[in-house]
Scaffold this active site. Structure first.
Site: not given
Length: 418
Positions: A90, A144, A164, A194, A241
């Site tokens: 990440r 995700n 989510c 998102h 987002y």
């Protein structure tokens, strides 16, 4: 009832355990299996989970395994909350796109594509294993990028629903602002995972969003990182987002000047793991709230309870479009209020979506289709096509550069990358 948590060594797990214990009448669980390849992590999380359940006088047994097939036998539902490559991957996703002037983020843009490429093959392999052992088990995906991963699962015919926490988080927040119980608040929530907008906030069926924006606009804007003028101009509340789209260049400047979110989370996880190792810790630490995933357990328990108990209630879920948004393909995965029952999640009818939103939804849906093609079939050409289609990239030179960097950063996870 047996519930399996794949990625059970995650620091999120105590949030989920807390929810199962609090909401025991909704979801009468008697066995929880934590699946994780990292023995030290899964045993550590199992130990703190057992202490939490004992403290709350919950009878469920907690077991562990590295084998999804063993875990799936007899399970009612399998919840996926895994991260291929961990926080280290990440952290890279959030950094190398910045070198090309693009947002570095783990679920959208070039970093989000990298995560999808790493994740889809792993998730579909696990789902295939579950189906071989227990074809009746529901798969609930919290991994995700949820939209792409859920689309991959549905494309392969799995009994899957995507989950989510954005919608439930906003519902709880609006209820707090209104000084009322969350159950009285419903959202007109529309878009993709998102990439959503709250077009109405219904209190006992009456839209109170204009009043919320008038009285609490500054606080709401600060919470989602967008200018209050934008919210009032649009008359909606976008998800957090959307700031990567509406404020792209500003976000890139901010990201270049600060540490990555992955670095923050890694430091937080280190503290959480130390807490979980303390034999006196038998409740969810307050620090976990800063980890992300607020209200995840409430959403997960509600979704599983409705799937397994055929409650036919309405929850926001990631589901197959099937004509709900007529400007998208039927096999697109959208995030909208849906009826949840024993036959799965069925999206409710959605009021007409204006062009200001349909353009972005359509473009990101096209990207998600191409991203899934790249994840399933591989190939640098498919990666470039997905990046070229993404609204946060959309230029040939950027798509070329980002493809090279993505493959260089992820070769160990992509068998086809050579």
């Amino acid at each position: 009832m047996k519930i399996v948590v794949v990625g059970g060594g995650s620091t999120y797990t105590p949030e989920l355990i807390d929810g199962m214990a609090r909401l025991r009448t909704e979801l009468p669980v008697d066995e929880i299996v934590l699946v994780d390849p990292a023995e030290d992590r899964r045993e550590l999380l199992a130990a703190v989970s057992r202490r939490m359940l004992r403290k709350l006088d919950h009878p469920a047994r907690v077991s562990t395994t590295a084998d999804p097939a063993q875990a799936a036998d007899g399970a009612a539902a399998v919840l996926l909350q895994l991260r291929v490559g961990g926080q280290a991957a990440r952290a890279r996703d959030e950094r190398w796109p910045l070198d090309c002037g693009c947002v570095g983020q783990e679920t959208t843009g070039a970093g989000g594509l990298a995560k999808a490429l790493r994740t889809v093959p792993v998730v579909t392999e696990i789902a295939d294993t579950v189906r071989d052992v227990n074809p009746d088990a529901w798969i609930v995906d919290f991994t995700n990028p949820v939209g792409i991963v859920t689309r991959a699962l549905l494309q392969e015919g799995h009994r899957a629903v995507g989950l989510c926490n954005v919608a439930i988080g906003l519902q709880r927040y609006f209820a707090e602002l209104l000084g009322t119980e969350p159950g009285r608040v419903e959202l007109d929530h529309v878009g993709l995972n998102h990439l959503t907008w709250e077009r109405r906030v219904l209190l006992d069926g009456e839209d109170v969003l204009p009043g919320l924006l008038a009285g609490h606009g500054d606080a709401i804007a600060a919470r989602i990182g967008l200018p209050v003028a934008l919210l009032r101009e649009l008359g909606v509340v976008p998800s957090y987002y959307l700031r990567y789209f509406y404020l792209h260049d500003q976000v890139v400047r901010e990201q270049r000047g600060t540490g990555s979110r992955a670095e923050e989370v890694a430091a937080m996880e280190k503290q959480l793991l130390e807490m979980y190792a303390d034999p006196t810790i038998d409740s969810k630490p307050d620090l976990l709230a800063g980890r992300g995933g607020a209200h995840y357990s409430d959403a997960a328990v509600a979704l599983m309870a409705s799937l397994l108990g055929d409650r036919r209630d309405v929850q926001v879920a990631n589901v197959r479009n099937s004509g709900t948004l007529p400007f998208l393909p039927d096999d697109a995965v959208i995030e909208v209020p849906s009826t949840i029952g024993a036959d799965g999640a069925t999206p409710l009818p959605v009021a007409s979506v204006p062009p200001l939103f349909t353009g972005l939804i359509g473009a990101v849906t096209a990207y998600e289709h191409l991203a899934l093609e790249a994840a399933v079939h591989g190939g640098a050409d498919r990666v470039r096509a997905a990046l070229l289609a993404h609204p946060l990239v959309g230029q040939w030179d950027l798509a070329e550069s980002l493809t090279e960097r993505l493959l260089a950063e992820n070769r160990r996870y992509l068998s086809w990358a050579g």
